[in-house]
Design a protein around this motif. Structure first.
Motif, short mmCIF file in Angstrom:
data_model
loop_
_atom_site.label_atom_id
_atom_site.label_comp_id
_atom_site.label_asym_id
_atom_site.label_seq_id
_atom_site.Cartn_x
_atom_site.Cartn_y
_atom_site.Cartn_z
N ALA A 160 11.86 -3.36 9.38
CA ALA A 160 10.93 -4.22 10.61
C ALA A 160 9.29 -3.64 10.53
O ALA A 160 8.22 -4.02 10.25
N LEU A 161 10.42 -2.69 10.51
CA LEU A 161 8.76 -1.22 10.98
C LEU A 161 7.98 -0.95 10.11
O LEU A 161 6.60 -1.25 10.03
N TYR A 162 8.39 -1.26 8.80
CA TYR A 162 7.53 -0.89 7.41
C TYR A 162 6.78 -2.14 7.41
O TYR A 162 5.91 -2.38 6.35
N GLU A 163 7.29 -3.66 7.15
CA GLU A 163 6.76 -4.33 6.69
C GLU A 163 5.66 -5.28 7.10
O GLU A 163 4.67 -5.15 7.57
N ILE A 164 5.96 -4.26 9.05
CA ILE A 164 4.71 -4.49 10.31
C ILE A 164 3.72 -3.86 10.22
O ILE A 164 2.51 -4.05 10.09
N THR A 165 3.52 -2.57 9.84
CA THR A 165 2.86 -1.62 9.76
C THR A 165 1.90 -2.05 8.46
O THR A 165 1.45 -1.88 7.87
N LYS A 166 2.94 -2.25 7.20
CA LYS A 166 2.04 -2.75 5.73
C LYS A 166 1.21 -3.95 6.07
O LYS A 166 0.00 -4.48 5.19
N ALA A 167 1.79 -5.03 6.92
CA ALA A 167 0.67 -6.27 7.32
C ALA A 167 -0.79 -5.19 8.18
O ALA A 167 -1.43 -5.87 7.71
N PHE A 168 -0.24 -4.56 8.72
CA PHE A 168 -1.96 -4.06 10.02
C PHE A 168 -2.77 -3.13 8.78
O PHE A 168 -4.23 -3.26 8.59
N ASN A 169 -2.45 -2.45 7.82
CA ASN A 169 -2.81 -2.08 6.98
C ASN A 169 -3.04 -2.77 5.59
O ASN A 169 -5.01 -2.56 5.13
N LYS A 170 -2.68 -4.32 5.22
CA LYS A 170 -3.45 -5.22 4.80
C LYS A 170 -4.11 -5.48 5.62
O LYS A 170 -5.99 -5.92 5.30
N PHE A 171 -4.53 -5.54 7.08
CA PHE A 171 -4.97 -6.63 7.95
C PHE A 171 -7.02 -5.74 7.88
O PHE A 171 -7.65 -6.23 7.51
N ASP A 172 -6.51 -4.27 7.72
CA ASP A 172 -7.21 -3.69 8.10
C ASP A 172 -7.98 -3.77 6.97
O ASP A 172 -9.25 -2.94 7.16
N LYS A 173 -7.76 -3.24 5.62
CA LYS A 173 -8.50 -3.72 4.16
C LYS A 173 -9.25 -4.90 4.56
O LYS A 173 -10.13 -5.05 3.01
N LYS A 174 -9.22 -6.02 4.99
CA LYS A 174 -10.03 -7.43 4.82
C LYS A 174 -11.47 -7.71 5.17
O LYS A 174 -11.97 -6.42 5.89
#
Length: 174
Positions: A160-174
């Motif tokens: 879960a932490l892998y997927e959630i931090t991955k989503a944060f990283n994608k969000f930061d790149k927007k």
């Protein structure tokens, strides 16, 4: 020849995510040590132990934690329900990692804005308590393909932490 790198030789960048991990009555010392190690690995802000206070003097916990019990921010709260309500009032999006009738696969986790996340994980045997589960806003599970419908709580939190931090990283790149 390929050289295995030590922590000091890797190029990982230290980063902290606006994630709190609430452990609803998780009691296994190896699991608790693993949670501390995962919290460090994924750069979360804090672990909140609820229900059962961890024995931080346990050799099993310390061996599993690999010194992260000395470096990860954590606190103990007796009442999980009270803690979840307090954090919801502070603007945390409550995310349960639990198989429910409405849960969706954690691989579908998306950030729509700069959410602060409260990830809730439950007891090794009974999962998240019914009262706490009722307070959560989002429910995610991990797709599984074998005979069993559950996995070790520390493994599920890691995924879960892998997927959630991955989503944060994608969000930061927007």
């Amino acid at each position: 020849m390929i050289d295995q790198l030590t922590h000091n030789e890797s190029n990982f960048q230290k980063k902290e995510f606006p994630i709190l991990l609430l452990l609803d009555n998780i009691i296994g010392e190896a699991n608790l040590g693993s949670m501390l190690r995962l919290a460090d690995a994924f750069g979360i802000q804090k672990i909140i132990f609820c229900g059962s206070e961890p024995n931080l003097k346990s050799n099993r916990l310390k061996r599993t934690a690999r010194n992260t019990h000395n470096t990860v921010n954590f606190e103990f709260e007796e009442d999980s329900v009270e803690c979840v309500n307090k954090l919801k009032n502070q603007g945390y999006r409550t995310v349960a990692i639990e198989i429910t009738s409405t849960s969706q696969s954690i691989e579908n986790f998306v950030l729509e804005n700069e959410n602060k996340i409260l990830l809730v994980a439950g007891n090794e045997r009974h999962g998240i308590s019914e009262e706490v589960l009722g307070l959560c806003e989002d429910y995610y599970h991990i797709e599984m393909f074998g005979e069993n419908s559950s996995m070790n709580v520390a493994q599920s939190v890691g995924i879960a932490l892998y997927e959630i931090t991955k989503a944060f990283n994608k969000f930061d790149k927007k």
